[in-house]
Design a protein around this motif. Sequence first.
Motif, short mmCIF file in Angstrom:
data_model
loop_
_atom_site.label_atom_id
_atom_site.label_comp_id
_atom_site.label_asym_id
_atom_site.label_seq_id
_atom_site.Cartn_x
_atom_site.Cartn_y
_atom_site.Cartn_z
N GLU A 119 0.83 -1.20 0.00
CA GLU A 119 0.00 0.00 0.00
C GLU A 119 0.86 1.26 0.00
OE1 GLU A 119 -2.55 -0.19 3.35
OE2 GLU A 119 -3.84 -1.77 2.52
N VAL A 120 1.93 1.24 0.79
CA VAL A 120 2.79 2.42 0.89
C VAL A 120 3.51 2.69 -0.42
CG1 VAL A 120 4.83 3.37 2.02
CG2 VAL A 120 3.09 2.21 3.38
N VAL A 121 4.15 1.67 -0.99
CA VAL A 121 4.97 1.90 -2.19
C VAL A 121 4.11 2.15 -3.42
CG1 VAL A 121 6.85 0.52 -1.24
CG2 VAL A 121 5.18 -0.56 -2.77
N ALA A 122 2.83 1.80 -3.38
CA ALA A 122 1.96 2.08 -4.52
C ALA A 122 1.85 3.58 -4.79
CB ALA A 122 0.57 1.49 -4.28
N GLU A 123 2.12 4.39 -3.76
CA GLU A 123 2.04 5.85 -3.91
C GLU A 123 3.36 6.47 -4.36
OE1 GLU A 123 0.77 7.25 -0.13
OE2 GLU A 123 -1.18 6.24 -0.20
N ASP A 128 10.54 4.65 -9.06
CA ASP A 128 10.93 3.93 -7.84
C ASP A 128 10.26 2.56 -7.71
OD1 ASP A 128 12.66 5.90 -6.91
OD2 ASP A 128 11.05 7.01 -5.92
N GLN A 129 9.33 2.25 -8.58
CA GLN A 129 8.58 1.00 -8.44
C GLN A 129 9.44 -0.26 -8.58
OE1 GLN A 129 5.45 0.61 -7.35
NE2 GLN A 129 5.50 2.84 -7.04
N PRO A 130 10.39 -0.34 -9.53
CA PRO A 130 11.21 -1.56 -9.59
C PRO A 130 11.95 -1.85 -8.29
CG PRO A 130 11.45 -0.29 -11.60
CD PRO A 130 10.69 0.58 -10.64
N ALA A 131 12.54 -0.83 -7.68
CA ALA A 131 13.25 -1.03 -6.40
C ALA A 131 12.27 -1.39 -5.30
CB ALA A 131 14.03 0.23 -6.03
N ALA A 132 11.08 -0.79 -5.33
CA ALA A 132 10.07 -1.09 -4.32
C ALA A 132 9.63 -2.55 -4.43
CB ALA A 132 8.87 -0.17 -4.49
N ARG A 133 9.47 -3.02 -5.66
CA ARG A 133 9.07 -4.43 -5.84
C ARG A 133 10.16 -5.37 -5.35
NH1 ARG A 133 6.69 -2.29 -10.62
NH2 ARG A 133 8.54 -2.77 -11.86
N PHE A 280 17.22 3.17 -0.51
CA PHE A 280 16.54 4.47 -0.57
C PHE A 280 15.04 4.30 -0.32
CE2 PHE A 280 14.16 7.52 -3.26
CZ PHE A 280 14.52 8.70 -2.62
N ILE A 281 14.44 3.29 -0.94
CA ILE A 281 13.02 3.01 -0.73
C ILE A 281 12.77 2.65 0.73
CG2 ILE A 281 11.10 1.48 -1.34
CD1 ILE A 281 11.86 3.48 -3.51
N ALA A 282 13.64 1.82 1.29
CA ALA A 282 13.48 1.42 2.70
C ALA A 282 13.53 2.64 3.61
CB ALA A 282 14.56 0.42 3.08
N GLY A 283 14.41 3.58 3.30
CA GLY A 283 14.49 4.79 4.12
C GLY A 283 13.23 5.63 4.04
N ARG A 284 12.65 5.74 2.85
CA ARG A 284 11.41 6.49 2.69
C ARG A 284 10.27 5.84 3.48
NH1 ARG A 284 9.85 7.87 -3.37
NH2 ARG A 284 8.22 8.97 -2.20
#
Length: 318
Positions: A119-123, A128-133, A280-284
């Motif tokens: 839910e969080v990374v969908a926004e 940034d989506q590839p790293a989020a996945r 970076f995604i983890a930090g966000r």
Amino acid sequence: MTAETLPRKNAPSTTPAALGLGDRPAKAGPGDPAATHVRVKLDVEIRALLAHEPGTKSGADPEDLHQMRVALRRMRSVLKLSGRLVGPDAEAVRAELGWLGQSLGEVRDYDVLIGHLREVVAEFEVRDQPAARRLVSKFVTERGVAKRRLTRALASPRYASLLQDLGRLARQPATEEADERPQTSADLAKPHRKLAKAVKTLPADPPDDDLHALRIYGKKLRYAAEMAKPAAKKKQAERIQRLIKATKNFQTVLGDHQDACVAADRMRGVVASVDSEVAFIAGRIAEKELLRRAEVRAAWRDVWAEVDEAAQAVSPRI
């Protein structure tokens, strides 16, 4: 195989009948002995556990695992509160439920984390989506390992033995001596006092673990209220229901706090083992979780006040 002989979707692997229980859930009235109320509660929760077992094994819907775990935790609470009424084996059975609860809880924690992360990374931005996945997939992989451990536990002789022991505790004897009264609103005083004392001793900015402990105290009060409600008269039952609703909300709010703390810690833990984009995604995400934690901390005392008020309405002596 014909359509009539196909197994039903989510049909229980073990049936209540196989555990010696009746075709329908047992019932108890206000005048029944306390032991009868305990057995009835166990009967209800055993059926819930069995109904959600196939879905838990298949993993098709995380809600099945969640509801199976809820049924298990309610049985543990009942046995802790009143297990002595149904025999000397109650504590040993409660310990075995704790064993199973560890396996269920491990997978459930991953389900909550993964669902929330998605839910969080969908926004986040498209770039940034590839790293989020990749980040989410790391926890999906870990969840798969935990799920395999749970599957082995549910297929084990130890689990089969636990179900039989639960069935024995829940079965109604031919006669039940009315040597103890059913749980009543007066029995809510002790769990409420423990919760109130824990709240009172907290500093202005409590440690995360202390707030998590409050949630556990609140859950015990809620389960005690659920045990007391069937023996209460109409007006008192309505007051107890208000307390149940308030404690459920209390659990939800502090559960959000715990989930935020866990998610932030998980993000800190992965930084050293992932590439810079995933870090970076983890930090966000960690930043968002710490904000959610702060929001809950600003609100939980108001929710506690609702619990305290509802408990006082059940019995001024509480």
